[in-house]
Design an enzyme around this catalytic site. Sequence first.
Site, short mmCIF file in Angstrom:
data_model
loop_
_atom_site.label_atom_id
_atom_site.label_comp_id
_atom_site.label_asym_id
_atom_site.label_seq_id
_atom_site.Cartn_x
_atom_site.Cartn_y
_atom_site.Cartn_z
N CYS A 5 10.37 1.92 1.92
CA CYS A 5 9.41 3.06 2.28
C CYS A 5 9.04 3.14 3.77
CB CYS A 5 7.90 2.44 1.97
SG CYS A 5 6.52 3.23 2.33
N CYS A 8 5.93 2.28 5.83
CA CYS A 8 5.82 0.92 5.82
C CYS A 8 6.47 0.26 6.90
CB CYS A 8 6.36 -0.10 4.56
SG CYS A 8 5.25 0.05 3.24
N HIS A 47 0.88 -0.78 2.03
CA HIS A 47 1.51 -0.07 1.25
C HIS A 47 0.49 0.48 0.03
CE1 HIS A 47 4.73 2.42 -0.74
NE2 HIS A 47 4.24 2.06 -1.84
N HIS A 95 3.46 6.73 0.43
CA HIS A 95 2.74 5.72 1.03
C HIS A 95 1.44 6.68 1.78
CE1 HIS A 95 2.30 2.28 4.01
NE2 HIS A 95 1.40 2.82 4.48
N HIS A 97 -1.19 8.79 3.57
CA HIS A 97 -1.36 9.34 4.99
C HIS A 97 -2.44 10.59 4.73
CE1 HIS A 97 2.23 11.18 2.88
NE2 HIS A 97 1.98 12.26 3.71
#
Length: 111
Positions: A5, A8, A47, A95, A97
């Site tokens: 990821c 991450c 995550h 992930h 945002h």
Amino acid sequence: MSENCIFCKIANGEIPTEFVYESENVVVFKDINPQAPTHLLVVPKVHIPSLAQLNDKNLMSELLSGVIEATKKLNITDYRTVINTGSKAGQEVFHIHIHVMAGREFSWPAG
Ligand code: 5GP
Ligand code: ZN
């Protein structure tokens, strides 16, 4: 931390990235492919794939604080925030945002 990821890796310092703002659980950095003169991403260090999986109310609050503090720091008063949730809504990085875009005109309603 989820393997492979990209966010991450950025949020946890594995990929060196300049943070516009950082709090205990959230980082803010510039989008690599900006859609406006200023384009920031507000990202939790843990995550969480998307908004649909976000159930930590303290983190919800800290993410919005990240928007507020980063824009204050950059003296941005007018900005567009976007959270794409799911591929049909345009989410490409799974992930969570918050996009923060500023420095140009934005139309409404959104397309
Ligand atoms: P989404 O389409 O998932 O809402 O937004 C993903 C965003 O992440 C895109 O605006 C894209 O430009 C940005 N992005 C993808 N990979 C990277 C990266 O490695 N670094 C940074 N800073 N931004 C990235
Ligand atoms: Zn991740």
